[in-house]
Design a protein around this motif. Structure first.
Motif, short mmCIF file in Angstrom:
data_model
loop_
_atom_site.label_atom_id
_atom_site.label_comp_id
_atom_site.label_asym_id
_atom_site.label_seq_id
_atom_site.Cartn_x
_atom_site.Cartn_y
_atom_site.Cartn_z
N ALA A 131 0.84 -1.20 0.00
CA ALA A 131 0.00 0.00 0.00
C ALA A 131 0.87 1.25 0.00
O ALA A 131 1.97 1.26 0.57
N PRO A 132 0.40 2.32 -0.64
CA PRO A 132 1.19 3.56 -0.63
C PRO A 132 1.27 4.17 0.77
O PRO A 132 0.41 3.93 1.62
N LEU A 133 2.32 4.94 0.99
CA LEU A 133 2.50 5.65 2.25
C LEU A 133 1.48 6.76 2.34
O LEU A 133 1.29 7.53 1.40
N ARG A 134 0.83 6.85 3.49
CA ARG A 134 -0.22 7.84 3.73
C ARG A 134 0.42 9.12 4.25
O ARG A 134 1.14 9.08 5.24
N VAL A 135 0.12 10.25 3.58
CA VAL A 135 0.81 11.51 3.87
C VAL A 135 -0.17 12.62 4.25
O VAL A 135 -1.22 12.78 3.62
N VAL A 136 0.21 13.39 5.28
CA VAL A 136 -0.48 14.64 5.61
C VAL A 136 0.48 15.77 5.26
O VAL A 136 1.65 15.74 5.65
N VAL A 137 0.00 16.75 4.49
CA VAL A 137 0.80 17.90 4.08
C VAL A 137 0.21 19.15 4.72
O VAL A 137 -0.98 19.44 4.55
N ALA A 138 1.05 19.90 5.45
CA ALA A 138 0.61 21.13 6.11
C ALA A 138 1.47 22.30 5.64
O ALA A 138 2.68 22.31 5.87
N ASP A 139 0.84 23.25 4.97
CA ASP A 139 1.51 24.47 4.52
C ASP A 139 0.43 25.53 4.34
O ASP A 139 -0.61 25.25 3.76
N ASP A 140 0.69 26.73 4.87
CA ASP A 140 -0.33 27.78 4.78
C ASP A 140 -0.41 28.41 3.40
O ASP A 140 -1.39 29.06 3.08
N ALA A 141 0.60 28.21 2.56
CA ALA A 141 0.56 28.74 1.19
C ALA A 141 -0.20 27.74 0.31
O ALA A 141 0.29 26.63 0.05
N ASP A 142 -1.40 28.13 -0.10
CA ASP A 142 -2.26 27.22 -0.87
C ASP A 142 -1.55 26.62 -2.07
O ASP A 142 -1.65 25.42 -2.32
N GLY A 143 -0.85 27.45 -2.83
CA GLY A 143 -0.17 26.97 -4.04
C GLY A 143 0.91 25.95 -3.73
O GLY A 143 1.02 24.93 -4.41
N VAL A 144 1.71 26.22 -2.71
CA VAL A 144 2.77 25.29 -2.31
C VAL A 144 2.16 23.96 -1.85
O VAL A 144 2.58 22.88 -2.28
N ARG A 145 1.15 24.05 -0.99
CA ARG A 145 0.49 22.85 -0.47
C ARG A 145 -0.08 22.01 -1.60
O ARG A 145 0.11 20.80 -1.65
N GLU A 146 -0.78 22.66 -2.51
CA GLU A 146 -1.41 21.92 -3.60
C GLU A 146 -0.38 21.31 -4.55
O GLU A 146 -0.57 20.19 -5.05
N LEU A 147 0.72 22.02 -4.80
CA LEU A 147 1.77 21.47 -5.66
C LEU A 147 2.42 20.24 -5.03
O LEU A 147 2.67 19.24 -5.70
#
Length: 145
Positions: free
Chosen positions: A19-35
């Protein structure tokens, strides 16, 4: 299965068929987070299970999702990445936690590592090296304790 009960977690080899590794991404810059989320979702061995705009949201998502990897920006509103790190560690002790910073990694490295981060990366790193570093962090043997 790893100690979170998730196949393909930090303690596994994550070879073909796992199974793939499950990731949480936290960044207040919407563009950076989405990229970052887009980049990781394009990789077969990662899946983003949570996206947070601040450290408090990240802590809540870690509690809800039990991720294998947490990517925390340093400078975020409500609760910054350094303040969120000990809470993330308590909620998901076997997860890998990487601090992601727009500042020089040297300015936060010692504090982040002392608080339990597995690595500190600067935001200027390219997409290929970023994914490679995250894979390397996830493949490291978990510290005893």
């Amino acid at each position: 299965m790893d100690d979170l009960g998730v196949a393909g977690g930090p303690g596994s080899s994550n070879g073909a068929g796992s199974a793939p590794l499950r990731v949480v991404v936290a960044d207040d810059a919407d563009g950076v987070r989405e990229l970052i989320c887009l980049l990781l979702d394009l990789e077969p061995d990662f899946t983003v299970v949570g996206r947070a705009a601040n450290g408090a949201e990240a802590v809540d998502l870690v509690a809800e999702t039990g991720p294998d990897l947490v990517l925390l920006d340093v400078a975020m509103p409500v609760l910054d990445g350094i303040a969120a790190l000990p809470r993330v560690r308590r909620l998901a002790p076997s997860a890998r936690v990487v601090i992601f910073t727009g500042f020089s990694a040297h300015t936060v490295r010692d504090e982040a590592l002392a608080l339990g981060a597995d690595d500190v990366l600067e935001k200027g790193v390219g997409s290929g090296p970023l994914v490679a570093r995250l894979r390397a962090v996830c493949q490291r043997q978990a510290p005893a304790g």
